[in-house]
Enzyme design. Structure first.
Site, short mmCIF file in Angstrom:
data_model
loop_
_atom_site.label_atom_id
_atom_site.label_comp_id
_atom_site.label_asym_id
_atom_site.label_seq_id
_atom_site.Cartn_x
_atom_site.Cartn_y
_atom_site.Cartn_z
N GLU A 143 0.82 -1.22 0.00
CA GLU A 143 0.00 0.00 0.00
C GLU A 143 0.85 1.27 0.00
O GLU A 143 0.56 2.22 -0.73
CB GLU A 143 -0.94 0.00 1.21
CG GLU A 143 -2.13 -0.93 1.09
CD GLU A 143 -1.80 -2.38 1.39
OE1 GLU A 143 -2.66 -3.25 1.16
OE2 GLU A 143 -0.66 -2.64 1.84
N HIS A 157 -9.98 -5.34 10.92
CA HIS A 157 -10.58 -5.16 9.59
C HIS A 157 -11.95 -4.49 9.66
O HIS A 157 -12.71 -4.55 8.69
CB HIS A 157 -10.74 -6.51 8.88
CG HIS A 157 -9.44 -7.11 8.45
ND1 HIS A 157 -9.38 -8.27 7.70
CD2 HIS A 157 -8.17 -6.71 8.63
CE1 HIS A 157 -8.10 -8.57 7.47
NE2 HIS A 157 -7.35 -7.63 8.03
#
Length: 327
Positions: free
Chosen positions: A60, A129
């Protein structure tokens, strides 16, 4: 008008903007051959080729930085994070580079980049998450932040974000991808950044919200109506810039307000909204302002505990009754 899903609306927005402007490209994990983790980019690789739909390694920080550099050089990247929980690994590029380059270069470099992907809790994805990170993104000057809750707003806001010359973060509720709604067929349809929308008219109390919680608020408003309470539901849509005029106008109309957000209450979006109300509409209030948010704990994995941790229509109804001094 066409009735399509939230994911299809995002897909149409990407395809239309890539067709309109050759400088727009999509980059992220599995956006190409796999058609996106949530199938938002379905068919785009076949249509636009691998130079404009770019599969990346699981890095990322790396591909976000590559996107920032491309934006500084005049391209218009759309960076897809598989989830904004993973985007935390790239926050140095988002906050220290994209958000600040215009200011630190004295206006010499623009950064027309979009960072998009799912946010918040889905179902039993556990603490790492399931985070709603809106308040962190909105804290940084230089970023614009939007949270569409309907297919029409998803399409219109994403198109506006891609056309904007500033970096824009698009937060897509993870449980919204399959919902359906009417979306204009017009390829020039956009939803301007910075404008809230009254999704339900009311006169007794204002439920202010954004993103996935819009649907919780609409459920709560329907339940309140059965008890003779007229609740207005204001969807902010844009978190930065914030539509102060819309917030104040609604509160002046109903004289009571509850803010509902998926994230944690401490230092959340609701704090800033309530500050706006007490500064701009204090004399119109007939009751204290209340907030409904996620429980102040990491999101549990257990299904029953996860349900208790999330804001619910029942909790919103209870808060509305408190500001109405009903039970």
């Amino acid at each position: 008008m066409a009735v399509i899903t939230y994911r299809e609306a995002l897909n149409h927005a990407l395809a239309e903007e890539m067709e309109r402007d050759g400088d727009v490209f999509l980059m992220g994990e599995e956006v190409g051959l796999y058609n996106g983790a949530y199938k938002v980019s379905k068919g785009l690789l076949d249509r636009f080729g691998e130079m404009r739909v770019v599969d990346t390694p699981i890095t990322e920080l790396g591909f976000a930085g590559l996107g920032v550099g491309a934006a500084m050089m005049g391209l218009r990247p759309v960076i897809e994070f598989m989830t904004h929980n993973f985007a935390m690994l790239a926050w140095d590029q988002v906050f220290n580079s994209a958000a600040k380059v215009l200011y630190m270069s004295g206006g010499q470099y623009k950064c027309p980049i979009v960072f998009r992907g799912p946010t918040g809790a889905a179902l039993q994805l556990s603490a790492q998450h399931s985070q709603a990170l809106e308040s962190t993104y909105t804290h940084f000057p230089g970023l614009k932040v939007v949270a569409p809750a309907t297919p029409a707003d998803a399409k219109g806001l994403l198109k506006a974000a891609i056309r904007d010359d500033d970096p824009v973060v698009v937060l897509e509720g993870e449980l919204l991808y399959a919902i359906k709604g009417e979306v204009p067929d017009d390829e020039d349809f956009i939803v301007p950044l910075g404008l809230a929308d009254v999704k339900r008219e009311g006169s007794d109390v204002t439920l202010i919200t954004h993103g996935k919680m819009l649907h919780v608020c609409l459920q709560a408003a329907a339940a309140l109506e059965k008890e003779g309470v007229s609740a207005e539901v204001l969807d902010l849509r844009s978190l930065r810039p914030l539509d102060v005029d819309a917030i104040v106008a609604s509160v002046r109309k109903t004289n009571r307000a509850v803010y509902v957000e998926e994230g944690w209450g401490f230092a959340g979006i609701g704090v800033s909204v309530i500050d706006v109300i007490q500064e701009e509409a204090f004399d119109y209030l007939d009751a204290p302002l209340l907030r409904v948010s996620q429980a102040d704990v990491p999101m549990p994995y257990s299904r029953n505990l996860e349900k208790l941790a999330k804001p619910s229509a029942e909790r919103v109804v209870a808060a509305a009754k408190r500001v109405l001094y009903r039970g």
